[in-house]
Design an enzyme around this catalytic site. Sequence first.
Site, mmCIF file in Angstrom:
data_model
loop_
_atom_site.group_PDB
_atom_site.id
_atom_site.type_symbol
_atom_site.label_atom_id
_atom_site.label_comp_id
_atom_site.label_asym_id
_atom_site.label_seq_id
_atom_site.Cartn_x
_atom_site.Cartn_y
_atom_site.Cartn_z
ATOM 1 N N LYS A 72 151.930 19.911 47.368
ATOM 2 C CA LYS A 72 151.230 21.040 47.997
ATOM 3 C C LYS A 72 151.375 22.294 47.161
ATOM 4 C CE LYS A 72 155.112 23.356 49.421
ATOM 5 N NZ LYS A 72 155.562 24.589 48.830
ATOM 6 N N PRO A 93 156.751 17.420 40.416
ATOM 7 C CA PRO A 93 157.963 18.018 39.836
ATOM 8 C C PRO A 93 159.091 18.153 40.857
ATOM 9 C CG PRO A 93 156.076 19.540 39.711
ATOM 10 C CD PRO A 93 155.569 18.262 40.258
ATOM 11 N N VAL A 94 160.321 17.912 40.407
ATOM 12 C CA VAL A 94 161.495 17.959 41.291
ATOM 13 C C VAL A 94 161.985 19.406 41.376
ATOM 14 C CG1 VAL A 94 163.849 17.127 41.620
ATOM 15 C CG2 VAL A 94 162.117 15.615 40.631
ATOM 16 N N ALA A 95 162.273 19.849 42.602
ATOM 17 C CA ALA A 95 162.700 21.235 42.856
ATOM 18 C C ALA A 95 161.733 22.214 42.203
ATOM 19 C CB ALA A 95 164.142 21.475 42.375
ATOM 20 N N GLY A 132 158.934 23.578 43.839
ATOM 21 C CA GLY A 132 158.164 24.391 44.780
ATOM 22 C C GLY A 132 156.881 23.708 45.224
ATOM 23 N N GLY A 147 160.171 16.388 47.554
ATOM 24 C CA GLY A 147 161.081 15.663 48.449
ATOM 25 C C GLY A 147 160.433 15.436 49.803
ATOM 26 N N ALA A 197 157.337 15.305 50.406
ATOM 27 C CA ALA A 197 156.262 14.325 50.219
ATOM 28 C C ALA A 197 156.829 12.905 50.308
ATOM 29 C CB ALA A 197 155.587 14.540 48.863
ATOM 30 N N ASP A 217 158.138 21.078 55.488
ATOM 31 C CA ASP A 217 156.856 20.751 54.846
ATOM 32 C C ASP A 217 156.409 19.313 55.113
ATOM 33 O OD1 ASP A 217 156.902 23.252 53.646
ATOM 34 O OD2 ASP A 217 157.718 22.519 51.752
HETATM 35 P P1 ATP Z 1 159.991 22.768 48.582
HETATM 36 O O1 ATP Z 1 158.728 23.147 47.891
HETATM 37 O O2 ATP Z 1 159.777 21.920 49.828
HETATM 38 O O3 ATP Z 1 160.934 23.895 48.818
HETATM 39 P P2 ATP Z 1 160.805 21.648 46.094
HETATM 40 O O4 ATP Z 1 159.534 21.030 45.667
HETATM 41 O O5 ATP Z 1 161.162 22.954 45.480
HETATM 42 O O6 ATP Z 1 160.797 21.770 47.661
HETATM 43 P P3 ATP Z 1 162.075 19.094 45.993
HETATM 44 O O7 ATP Z 1 161.419 18.415 44.825
HETATM 45 O O8 ATP Z 1 161.648 18.694 47.332
HETATM 46 O O9 ATP Z 1 161.989 20.673 45.840
HETATM 47 O O10 ATP Z 1 163.640 18.865 45.783
HETATM 48 C C1 ATP Z 1 164.660 19.731 46.232
HETATM 49 C C2 ATP Z 1 165.993 19.012 46.064
HETATM 50 O O11 ATP Z 1 166.049 17.940 46.996
HETATM 51 C C3 ATP Z 1 166.165 18.351 44.708
HETATM 52 O O12 ATP Z 1 166.830 19.203 43.817
HETATM 53 C C4 ATP Z 1 166.975 17.093 44.995
HETATM 54 O O13 ATP Z 1 168.341 17.327 44.785
HETATM 55 C C5 ATP Z 1 166.791 16.852 46.487
HETATM 56 N N1 ATP Z 1 166.049 15.594 46.821
HETATM 57 C C6 ATP Z 1 166.389 14.726 47.767
HETATM 58 N N2 ATP Z 1 165.497 13.725 47.857
HETATM 59 C C7 ATP Z 1 164.553 13.966 46.945
HETATM 60 C C8 ATP Z 1 163.365 13.291 46.585
HETATM 61 N N3 ATP Z 1 162.995 12.134 47.165
HETATM 62 N N4 ATP Z 1 162.600 13.835 45.622
HETATM 63 C C9 ATP Z 1 162.979 15.010 45.037
HETATM 64 N N5 ATP Z 1 164.117 15.675 45.332
HETATM 65 C C10 ATP Z 1 164.899 15.175 46.289
#
Ligand code: ATP
Length: 309
Positions: free
Chosen positions: A18, A102-104, A106, A110, A112, A144
């Site tokens: 998103k 991308p992880v963490a 934004g 997670g 998703a 989310d």
């Molecule tokens: P948001 O936009 O909802 O604030 P984000 O996109 O910034 O989230 P995520 O990718 O959801 O961040 O990940 C946040 C943290 O959650 C990661 O640093 C990781 O340690 C943890 N995590 C746990 N499960 C997952 C997963 N399935 N995928 C990604 N990160 C995960």
Amino acid sequence: MTAAPLVPGPVTVRVPAKVNLELLVGPCRSDGYHSLATVYQAVGLYDDITVAAADDFGVSVGGPLADGVPTDDDNIALRAARLLADRHEGSPVHVSIRKGIPVAGGMAGGSADAAGTLVALDHLWGLDLVREEIEEIGSELGSDVPFLVAGGTAMGSGRGERLAPVLARGTYHWVLALADGGLPTPEVYAECDRLRGAHDVPEPVATPTLMAALRTGDPHELATQLTNDLQEAAVSLRPDLGETLAAGMEYGALGGIVSGSGPTCAFLVETTEAGIDLAVALTASGVAADVRRASGPVHGAHVIHHRVD
Ligand code: ATP
């Protein structure tokens, strides 16, 4: 000869990322969450979630963006599987995640994965839950999650989990500048509070002009309405994002914002071709660790494969 009974085989669900077209952050509530008024759009960067019956609950992670995702009980997809199993007497499953979000970053990767796991298990176990029930369970896992079940374009209130539909016309083209490393969401909210100091913050209300822009389907109109109250905090923690945003605008974006709590920056462009040009320019400039293109709105978590053995 009697036929062997059909065994439900692995189910694969595709789930999008998103961007927040508008993210208005209100005061901090007594439960520690901030009240939000946000407009989400699901965009075509995807994680694929495969669930299959197993001897014990487990999770594995692969794909281009797998680094940094936990493979223990901290993984939100595994937590989603256990929660749904508790509610509906489901047996153990293995969850395989292919990360393209991308992880963490934004972009709610997670959340998703939690949404995708709930939809996949609903299918595997033949629960036939209505979408609202899945969203309800999802809201217990993260703010989310309900939106990633729903997809499309929607307004979120409360802490983002209470959804209302938004009439949006057309398809919007995005260029996403990925950053090295992530930004922990709680740290960005804490920085937002710090920057606001002792000022009284009103309850946030979604902006009617954004809704009007979405009804036109005109990306120029939408570009003028992109807002993110967390942007200043994200840039304060990662000043390099200021350079990324400036570069995107210089290279022809109609508008640009930090996505959610960052550090991904989302740029709106007029056409697919403009998106290719901007992606090339951003890549060549070296301001972003990686660049992706995606369009939205797209559907929420949906089954793409179900094998029956
Ligand atoms: P948001 O936009 O909802 O604030 P984000 O996109 O910034 O989230 P995520 O990718 O959801 O961040 O990940 C946040 C943290 O959650 C990661 O640093 C990781 O340690 C943890 N995590 C746990 N499960 C997952 C997963 N399935 N995928 C990604 N990160 C995960």
